[in-house]
Design a protein around this motif. Structure first.
Motif, PDB file in Angstrom:
ATOM      1  N   LYS A   1      12.398   1.560  -3.440  1.00  0.00           N
ATOM      2  CA  LYS A   1      10.941   1.389  -3.313  1.00  0.00           C
ATOM      3  C   LYS A   1      10.439   0.267  -4.217  1.00  0.00           C
ATOM      4  O   LYS A   1       9.658  -0.594  -3.787  1.00  0.00           O
ATOM      5  CB  LYS A   1      10.246   2.703  -3.664  1.00  0.00           C
ATOM      6  CG  LYS A   1       8.741   2.602  -3.878  1.00  0.00           C
ATOM      7  CD  LYS A   1       8.149   3.926  -4.297  1.00  0.00           C
ATOM      8  CE  LYS A   1       8.593   4.362  -5.678  1.00  0.00           C
ATOM      9  NZ  LYS A   1       8.011   3.540  -6.759  1.00  0.00           N
ATOM     10  N   ASP A   2      10.896   0.259  -5.460  1.00  0.00           N
ATOM     11  CA  ASP A   2      10.431  -0.750  -6.410  1.00  0.00           C
ATOM     12  C   ASP A   2      10.896  -2.155  -6.002  1.00  0.00           C
ATOM     13  O   ASP A   2      10.134  -3.127  -6.116  1.00  0.00           O
ATOM     14  CB  ASP A   2      10.942  -0.417  -7.816  1.00  0.00           C
ATOM     15  CG  ASP A   2      10.348   0.871  -8.363  1.00  0.00           C
ATOM     16  OD1 ASP A   2       9.281   1.289  -7.861  1.00  0.00           O
ATOM     17  OD2 ASP A   2      10.954   1.481  -9.270  1.00  0.00           O
ATOM     18  N   ALA A   3      12.133  -2.247  -5.516  1.00  0.00           N
ATOM     19  CA  ALA A   3      12.660  -3.554  -5.089  1.00  0.00           C
ATOM     20  C   ALA A   3      11.882  -4.091  -3.890  1.00  0.00           C
ATOM     21  O   ALA A   3      11.542  -5.277  -3.826  1.00  0.00           O
ATOM     22  CB  ALA A   3      14.147  -3.436  -4.753  1.00  0.00           C
ATOM     23  N   VAL A   4      11.593  -3.209  -2.937  1.00  0.00           N
ATOM     24  CA  VAL A   4      10.823  -3.615  -1.756  1.00  0.00           C
ATOM     25  C   VAL A   4       9.413  -4.023  -2.164  1.00  0.00           C
ATOM     26  O   VAL A   4       8.866  -5.009  -1.658  1.00  0.00           O
ATOM     27  CB  VAL A   4      10.780  -2.467  -0.723  1.00  0.00           C
ATOM     28  CG1 VAL A   4       9.803  -2.799   0.408  1.00  0.00           C
ATOM     29  CG2 VAL A   4      12.168  -2.227  -0.141  1.00  0.00           C
ATOM     30  N   GLY A   5       8.813  -3.278  -3.101  1.00  0.00           N
ATOM     31  CA  GLY A   5       7.467  -3.609  -3.561  1.00  0.00           C
ATOM     32  C   GLY A   5       7.402  -4.971  -4.212  1.00  0.00           C
ATOM     33  O   GLY A   5       6.447  -5.728  -3.986  1.00  0.00           O
ATOM     34  N   ARG A   6       8.400  -5.301  -5.041  1.00  0.00           N
ATOM     35  CA  ARG A   6       8.409  -6.619  -5.695  1.00  0.00           C
ATOM     36  C   ARG A   6       8.520  -7.737  -4.672  1.00  0.00           C
ATOM     37  O   ARG A   6       7.832  -8.764  -4.763  1.00  0.00           O
ATOM     38  CB  ARG A   6       9.564  -6.693  -6.708  1.00  0.00           C
ATOM     39  CG  ARG A   6       9.352  -5.867  -7.959  1.00  0.00           C
ATOM     40  CD  ARG A   6      10.399  -6.197  -9.015  1.00  0.00           C
ATOM     41  NE  ARG A   6      11.753  -5.846  -8.583  1.00  0.00           N
ATOM     42  CZ  ARG A   6      12.311  -4.662  -8.801  1.00  0.00           C
ATOM     43  NH1 ARG A   6      11.630  -3.696  -9.421  1.00  0.00           N
ATOM     44  NH2 ARG A   6      13.552  -4.425  -8.402  1.00  0.00           N
TER      45      ARG A   6
ATOM     46  N   ASN B   1       0.823  -1.206   0.000  1.00  0.00           N
ATOM     47  CA  ASN B   1       0.000   0.000   0.000  1.00  0.00           C
ATOM     48  C   ASN B   1       0.859   1.260   0.000  1.00  0.00           C
ATOM     49  O   ASN B   1       0.557   2.232  -0.694  1.00  0.00           O
ATOM     50  CB  ASN B   1      -0.928   0.003   1.212  1.00  0.00           C
ATOM     51  CG  ASN B   1      -2.059  -0.997   1.084  1.00  0.00           C
ATOM     52  OD1 ASN B   1      -2.318  -1.514   0.005  1.00  0.00           O
ATOM     53  ND2 ASN B   1      -2.734  -1.281   2.177  1.00  0.00           N
ATOM     54  N   VAL B   2       1.931   1.238   0.793  1.00  0.00           N
ATOM     55  CA  VAL B   2       2.834   2.392   0.836  1.00  0.00           C
ATOM     56  C   VAL B   2       3.501   2.587  -0.521  1.00  0.00           C
ATOM     57  O   VAL B   2       3.574   3.709  -1.047  1.00  0.00           O
ATOM     58  CB  VAL B   2       3.895   2.206   1.945  1.00  0.00           C
ATOM     59  CG1 VAL B   2       4.966   3.290   1.855  1.00  0.00           C
ATOM     60  CG2 VAL B   2       3.245   2.240   3.323  1.00  0.00           C
TER      61      VAL B   2
END
Length: 435
Positions: A383-388, A73-74
């Motif tokens: 951010k993108d790496a954490v989201g994946r 969500n973040v």
């Protein structure tokens, strides 16, 4: 097995059910289809495994799933713009010079906002509810005769009749509890509870959820016993028809001009949602303005770091336990460690396990420096790496618990059956938010 499932649901409800849902928890039909297809693909070739069933395993899986959902969500909130975290420079976040007295949220259109907008507000009085307090009676004595009683509760738009029975041997406290349950379970905008007095005395209190009074109103609610002598006598003993504190409107000075409101929360010019929290010192109004863009970006980055640290702390807490295979700790920790060198000039420090600490002043400087575009780029890649990784964890939280391999699937994938919900077999309601 039933007791384990009940334990998992109890843990979920007590730990996470009270959390606010985000608009990112709502999904379109194609989003749901995409999620199911991912789960199908994930499990079609997955080997068969066996897990030692225990409440701790289920709790661990629920913790993973909920933390991953929070991260997603973040990340989604910071991915709406092509600028990613850099979009915070265009955000308008309201701030108050005295948040203990006044808080504000900007709800207007950013595109039409002029930078000069803002105001001062001095709180003179808060809006209050109506409170009725009954007579104080000895808890364990018997002031009420057995029988059936009723009273009317009249509100401005509706009238309700309450009927109750008093049994032989009911103490005063038991009668209070019956009436409190009766009123609370009616869900009519009143809250009933029992307040304590001295010398083992107690009284029934009724309080409206609504605050403030319109000019034509004398009270938010009135309690009247029915016409029978028994009900009138019971009400006389209870005393809950007496108003202890009348509802009052809030009063405040907005840029020096006096205003009133029925509620402590209201909007100003359809641009600010304001909540009065307390009385301001005399002649010391709170100033409502906007955070600088750099602070908004810093807040966003801290929010991302906090969500990342939360799932890493869960992994660290279960590290070395019987239920964790430590894969989550390694996977998440390695993401932060990969960015460790790039983070150092930004005021972000990565610990041995991957937890990130923030030097806010240094971080704010980095997002307004000449290298701000490069610095924001680093943070967006993080951010993108954490989201994946969070997406992977939410699809299969059981991937991070210890298990025994039983058999591999047939190498000929055409002979394998699709099991889209196998990830939730052991862990309870793992896909409740999306399916």
């Amino acid at each position: 097995m039933a007791s384990l499932i009940t334990s998992a649901y109890d843990y979920y409800l007590t730990t996470y059910a009270s959390q606010h849902t985000s608009r990112y928890d709502s999904h379109r039909r194609e989003d749901l289809r995409n999620t199911v297809n991912k789960i199908k693909k994930l499990n079609k070739e997955s080997p068969l495994y066996k897990i030692r069933i225990s409440g701790d395993v289920q709790k661990f899986a629920i913790d993973i799933k909920e933390s991953a959902r929070n991260i997603k969500n973040v990340v989604a909130a910071f991915s709406e713009s092509a600028a990613g975290l850099g979009a915070g420079f265009d955000k308008k976040i309201a701030t108050s010079s005295n948040p203990d007295a006044v808080t504000a949220e900007y709800i207007g259109d950013t595109a039409s906002l002029t930078t000069s907008e803002g105001f001062e507000i001095e709180v003179l009085q808060l809006a209050t509810p109506q409170t009725n307090v009954g007579n104080f009676l000895k808890r364990d004595e018997h002031e009420f005769s057995p029988g059936s009683y009723s009273f009317d509760l009249n509100m401005n738009a509706n009238s309700y009749e309450f009927q109750y029975n008093i049994n032989a041997g009911d103490t005063n406290e038991e009668v209070f509890r019956k009436l409190a349950r009766l009123v609370n379970n009616a869900h009519i905008g009143l809250k009933a509870d029992i307040i304590n007095g001295s010398h083992d005395m107690a009284a029934l209190r009724l309080e409206s959820k609504q605050t403030g009074l319109a000019p034509q109103e004398s009270a938010l609610f009135k309690i009247v016993p029915d016409g029978s002598p028994e009900s009138r006598q019971a009400m006389q003993t209870l005393g809950i028809d007496a108003v202890a504190a009348a509802a009052e409107n809030s009063s405040f000075l907005l840029n020096g001009t006096k205003h009133h409101s029925y509620s402590n929360t209201f909007t100003i010019n359809n641009t600010f949602s304001v909540t009065l929290q307390g009385i301001t010192p005399e002649h010391e109004p709170a100033t409502i303005g906007f955070k600088p863009g750099s602070e908004a970006v810093t807040d966003d980055i801290e929010s991302l770091v906090d969500s990342f640290n939360s799932i890493l702390q869960i992994a660290e807490k279960h590290s070395g336990s019987k239920q964790s295979n430590e894969k989550l700790l390694k996977d998440m920790g390695n993401i932060a460690k990969t960015f460790s060198e790039a983070f150092r000039p930004l005021g972000l420090t990565v610990s041995k396990v991957g937890l990130i600490s923030v030097d806010r002043d240094k971080l704010t400087e980095s997002v307004v420096s000449e290298e701000s575009d490069d610095n924001i780029g680093v943070l967006n890649r993080f951010k993108d790496a954490v989201g994946r990784k969070a997406d992977e964890a939410s699809l299969d939280p059981m991937n991070y618990v210890k298990k025994v391999l039983v058999a591999y699937k047939n190498p000929n994938s055409t002979k394998n059956f699709v099991c889209p919900y196998i990830t939730s077999v052991y862990s309870g309601m793992m896909v409740d938010r999306v399916c």
